[in-house]
Design a protein around this motif. Structure first.
Motif, PDB file in Angstrom:
ATOM      1  N   VAL A  98       0.840  -1.198   0.000  1.00  0.00           N
ATOM      2  CA  VAL A  98       0.000   0.000   0.000  1.00  0.00           C
ATOM      3  C   VAL A  98       0.880   1.256   0.000  1.00  0.00           C
ATOM      4  CG1 VAL A  98      -1.669   1.338   1.366  1.00  0.00           C
ATOM      5  CG2 VAL A  98      -2.000  -1.120   1.049  1.00  0.00           C
ATOM      6  N   ILE A  99       1.922   1.263   0.820  1.00  0.00           N
ATOM      7  CA  ILE A  99       2.806   2.426   0.872  1.00  0.00           C
ATOM      8  C   ILE A  99       3.543   2.598  -0.461  1.00  0.00           C
ATOM      9  CG2 ILE A  99       4.839   3.416   2.002  1.00  0.00           C
ATOM     10  CD1 ILE A  99       3.787   2.187   4.625  1.00  0.00           C
ATOM     11  N   GLN A 100       3.932   1.487  -1.113  1.00  0.00           N
ATOM     12  CA  GLN A 100       4.562   1.575  -2.438  1.00  0.00           C
ATOM     13  C   GLN A 100       3.599   2.189  -3.448  1.00  0.00           C
ATOM     14  OE1 GLN A 100       5.724  -2.576  -2.924  1.00  0.00           O
ATOM     15  NE2 GLN A 100       7.867  -1.920  -3.075  1.00  0.00           N
ATOM     16  N   GLU A 101       2.339   1.765  -3.388  1.00  0.00           N
ATOM     17  CA  GLU A 101       1.326   2.320  -4.309  1.00  0.00           C
ATOM     18  C   GLU A 101       1.117   3.813  -4.064  1.00  0.00           C
ATOM     19  OE1 GLU A 101      -0.579   1.184  -6.909  1.00  0.00           O
ATOM     20  OE2 GLU A 101       0.730  -0.568  -6.898  1.00  0.00           O
ATOM     21  N   LEU A 102       1.091   4.210  -2.785  1.00  0.00           N
ATOM     22  CA  LEU A 102       0.934   5.631  -2.470  1.00  0.00           C
ATOM     23  C   LEU A 102       2.141   6.426  -2.959  1.00  0.00           C
ATOM     24  CD1 LEU A 102      -0.620   5.394   1.106  1.00  0.00           C
ATOM     25  CD2 LEU A 102      -1.781   6.075  -1.012  1.00  0.00           C
ATOM     26  N   ALA A 103       3.337   5.851  -2.847  1.00  0.00           N
ATOM     27  CA  ALA A 103       4.547   6.518  -3.354  1.00  0.00           C
ATOM     28  C   ALA A 103       4.467   6.687  -4.868  1.00  0.00           C
ATOM     29  CB  ALA A 103       5.790   5.731  -2.961  1.00  0.00           C
ATOM     30  N   SER A 104       4.004   5.650  -5.569  1.00  0.00           N
ATOM     31  CA  SER A 104       3.903   5.771  -7.021  1.00  0.00           C
ATOM     32  C   SER A 104       2.822   6.781  -7.413  1.00  0.00           C
ATOM     33  CB  SER A 104       3.641   4.410  -7.670  1.00  0.00           C
ATOM     34  OG  SER A 104       2.365   3.936  -7.356  1.00  0.00           O
ATOM     35  N   LEU A 105       1.761   6.867  -6.619  1.00  0.00           N
ATOM     36  CA  LEU A 105       0.726   7.880  -6.870  1.00  0.00           C
ATOM     37  C   LEU A 105       1.312   9.278  -6.735  1.00  0.00           C
ATOM     38  CD1 LEU A 105      -2.681   7.127  -5.098  1.00  0.00           C
ATOM     39  CD2 LEU A 105      -2.305   7.719  -7.474  1.00  0.00           C
ATOM     40  N   GLU A 144       7.405   7.857  -0.189  1.00  0.00           N
ATOM     41  CA  GLU A 144       8.705   7.619  -0.827  1.00  0.00           C
ATOM     42  C   GLU A 144       9.844   7.691   0.200  1.00  0.00           C
ATOM     43  OE1 GLU A 144      10.386  10.505  -3.799  1.00  0.00           O
ATOM     44  OE2 GLU A 144       9.763   8.861  -5.128  1.00  0.00           O
ATOM     45  N   ASP A 145       9.804   8.695   1.079  1.00  0.00           N
ATOM     46  CA  ASP A 145      10.829   8.812   2.123  1.00  0.00           C
ATOM     47  C   ASP A 145      10.743   7.645   3.107  1.00  0.00           C
ATOM     48  OD1 ASP A 145      11.781  11.158   1.025  1.00  0.00           O
ATOM     49  OD2 ASP A 145      10.618  12.449   2.379  1.00  0.00           O
ATOM     50  N   PHE A 146       9.516   7.266   3.454  1.00  0.00           N
ATOM     51  CA  PHE A 146       9.335   6.140   4.365  1.00  0.00           C
ATOM     52  C   PHE A 146       9.966   4.876   3.779  1.00  0.00           C
ATOM     53  CE2 PHE A 146       7.136   2.338   5.719  1.00  0.00           C
ATOM     54  CZ  PHE A 146       7.178   2.458   7.105  1.00  0.00           C
ATOM     55  N   LEU A 147       9.697   4.593   2.505  1.00  0.00           N
ATOM     56  CA  LEU A 147      10.257   3.398   1.857  1.00  0.00           C
ATOM     57  C   LEU A 147      11.777   3.460   1.792  1.00  0.00           C
ATOM     58  CD1 LEU A 147       7.684   2.888  -1.025  1.00  0.00           C
ATOM     59  CD2 LEU A 147       8.005   1.431   0.982  1.00  0.00           C
ATOM     60  N   ARG A 148      12.325   4.632   1.491  1.00  0.00           N
ATOM     61  CA  ARG A 148      13.778   4.768   1.425  1.00  0.00           C
ATOM     62  C   ARG A 148      14.404   4.445   2.790  1.00  0.00           C
ATOM     63  NH1 ARG A 148      14.015   9.560  -0.269  1.00  0.00           N
ATOM     64  NH2 ARG A 148      14.482  10.600   1.683  1.00  0.00           N
ATOM     65  N   ILE A 149      13.820   4.959   3.861  1.00  0.00           N
ATOM     66  CA  ILE A 149      14.341   4.680   5.207  1.00  0.00           C
ATOM     67  C   ILE A 149      14.119   3.218   5.577  1.00  0.00           C
ATOM     68  CG2 ILE A 149      14.022   5.197   7.667  1.00  0.00           C
ATOM     69  CD1 ILE A 149      13.255   8.084   6.713  1.00  0.00           C
ATOM     70  N   TYR A 150      12.931   2.707   5.277  1.00  0.00           N
ATOM     71  CA  TYR A 150      12.561   1.337   5.645  1.00  0.00           C
ATOM     72  C   TYR A 150      13.429   0.305   4.925  1.00  0.00           C
ATOM     73  CZ  TYR A 150       9.527  -2.732   6.356  1.00  0.00           C
ATOM     74  OH  TYR A 150       9.030  -3.967   6.696  1.00  0.00           O
ATOM     75  N   LEU A 151      13.740   0.570   3.671  1.00  0.00           N
ATOM     76  CA  LEU A 151      14.476  -0.405   2.864  1.00  0.00           C
ATOM     77  C   LEU A 151      15.988  -0.250   2.950  1.00  0.00           C
ATOM     78  CD1 LEU A 151      12.211  -0.389  -0.319  1.00  0.00           C
ATOM     79  CD2 LEU A 151      12.279  -2.101   1.515  1.00  0.00           C
ATOM     80  N   SER A 152      16.458   0.863   3.510  1.00  0.00           N
ATOM     81  CA  SER A 152      17.917   1.023   3.589  1.00  0.00           C
ATOM     82  C   SER A 152      18.456   0.272   4.795  1.00  0.00           C
ATOM     83  CB  SER A 152      18.286   2.507   3.680  1.00  0.00           C
ATOM     84  OG  SER A 152      17.840   3.035   4.896  1.00  0.00           O
ATOM     85  N   PRO A 153      19.583  -0.411   4.611  1.00  0.00           N
ATOM     86  CA  PRO A 153      20.153  -1.152   5.745  1.00  0.00           C
ATOM     87  C   PRO A 153      20.719  -0.187   6.778  1.00  0.00           C
ATOM     88  CG  PRO A 153      21.618  -1.229   3.868  1.00  0.00           C
ATOM     89  CD  PRO A 153      20.371  -0.520   3.409  1.00  0.00           C
ATOM     90  N   SER A 154      20.619  -0.575   8.023  1.00  0.00           N
ATOM     91  CA  SER A 154      21.250   0.253   9.060  1.00  0.00           C
ATOM     92  C   SER A 154      22.744   0.004   8.985  1.00  0.00           C
ATOM     93  CB  SER A 154      20.707  -0.089  10.436  1.00  0.00           C
ATOM     94  OG  SER A 154      20.981  -1.439  10.736  1.00  0.00           O
ATOM     95  N   GLN A 155      23.506   1.046   9.164  1.00  0.00           N
ATOM     96  CA  GLN A 155      24.952   0.932   9.045  1.00  0.00           C
ATOM     97  C   GLN A 155      25.609   1.460  10.308  1.00  0.00           C
ATOM     98  OE1 GLN A 155      26.097   2.881   5.440  1.00  0.00           O
ATOM     99  NE2 GLN A 155      24.851   1.543   4.172  1.00  0.00           N
ATOM    100  N   PRO A 156      25.695   0.627  11.361  1.00  0.00           N
ATOM    101  CA  PRO A 156      26.349   1.108  12.579  1.00  0.00           C
ATOM    102  C   PRO A 156      27.846   1.267  12.351  1.00  0.00           C
ATOM    103  CG  PRO A 156      25.845  -1.230  12.755  1.00  0.00           C
ATOM    104  CD  PRO A 156      25.231  -0.740  11.462  1.00  0.00           C
ATOM    105  N   ALA A 157      28.423   2.217  13.054  1.00  0.00           N
ATOM    106  CA  ALA A 157      29.872   2.413  12.939  1.00  0.00           C
ATOM    107  C   ALA A 157      30.593   1.175  13.445  1.00  0.00           C
ATOM    108  CB  ALA A 157      30.284   3.644  13.754  1.00  0.00           C
ATOM    109  N   LEU A 158      31.645   0.776  12.744  1.00  0.00           N
ATOM    110  CA  LEU A 158      32.364  -0.446  13.109  1.00  0.00           C
ATOM    111  C   LEU A 158      33.045  -0.350  14.469  1.00  0.00           C
ATOM    112  CD1 LEU A 158      33.935  -1.350   9.657  1.00  0.00           C
ATOM    113  CD2 LEU A 158      31.946  -2.373  10.774  1.00  0.00           C
ATOM    114  N   ASP A 159      33.414   0.853  14.894  1.00  0.00           N
ATOM    115  CA  ASP A 159      34.098   0.983  16.174  1.00  0.00           C
ATOM    116  C   ASP A 159      33.140   1.161  17.357  1.00  0.00           C
ATOM    117  OD1 ASP A 159      33.247   3.460  15.458  1.00  0.00           O
ATOM    118  OD2 ASP A 159      35.124   4.492  15.911  1.00  0.00           O
ATOM    119  N   SER A 160      31.853   1.089  17.122  1.00  0.00           N
ATOM    120  CA  SER A 160      30.912   1.277  18.242  1.00  0.00           C
ATOM    121  C   SER A 160      30.666  -0.032  18.986  1.00  0.00           C
ATOM    122  CB  SER A 160      29.588   1.841  17.741  1.00  0.00           C
ATOM    123  OG  SER A 160      28.963   0.934  16.885  1.00  0.00           O
TER     124      SER A 160
END
Length: 176
Positions: free
Chosen positions: A44-51, A160-176
């Motif tokens: 549904v969110i993908q459809e709303l983004a395409s709309l 569109e912003d929601f999908l970009r955040i939702y689908l992007s992998p989290s990238q924690p800093a390696l030294d944390s």
């Protein structure tokens, strides 16, 4: 018709659940409450983004995703309902100026819970609750000022912003 087609398309994949919720049609805005599995909500969110990407001629404009929740134990709405507001609800003058986005979202959710309880009471009292739900009184609705505030709030993302955040992998800093 658009939403009916969208949900029928979602159900063609047998791994998806039925959709319940509410499509609230007001003079200047539409509010969706969609209850289903995460893959259907994602669709549904993908459809709303395409709309929204269709530009100024799109069916819906200024779309915002307020809340997506997972693993909810029970549904608020027993079925999918479409309701229309008889007149726009309004806030007391100046009440939105001091309200934060978090408070505005909480107000929306509180009003939607009250609306769900009202619809559930109609369902319990009547065999044809769908007929009674078609038009709702203004006191059950999210005030138009709250919707306008949330549409302009930076914290509320577009589909569109929601999908970009939702689908992007989290990238924690390696030294944390």
């Amino acid at each position: 018709g658009y939403h009916r087609g969208l949900f029928e398309n979602a159900l063609q994949d047998h791994s998806r659940e039925q959709v319940s919720g509410l499509l609230l049609l007001c003079p200047r805005y539409i509010c969706h409450v969609v209850e289903s599995c995460s893959s259907t909500i994602h669709l549904v969110i993908q459809e709303l983004a395409s709309l929204q990407n269709q530009g100024p001629n799109a069916l819906l404009q200024e779309i915002k995703v307020l809340v997506v929740a997972h693993n909810i134990p029970t549904r608020l709405f027993p079925d999918w309902y479409v309701a229309a507001a008889t007149s726009p609800a309004t806030c007391p003058q100046g009440s939105m100026q001091s309200e934060s986005t978090t408070e505005a979202v909480a107000e929306c959710i509180t009003l939607l819970l009250k609306l769900a309880a009202y619809i559930q009471s109609l369902e319990d009292e009547s065999e044809d609750a769908d007929e009674s739900v078609h038009t709702l009184e203004p006191e059950l609705l999210i005030p138009a000022e709250t919707i306008n505030y949330l549409c302009n709030a930076e914290e509320c993302t577009s589909p569109e912003d929601f999908l970009r955040i939702y689908l992007s992998p989290s990238q924690p800093a390696l030294d944390s």
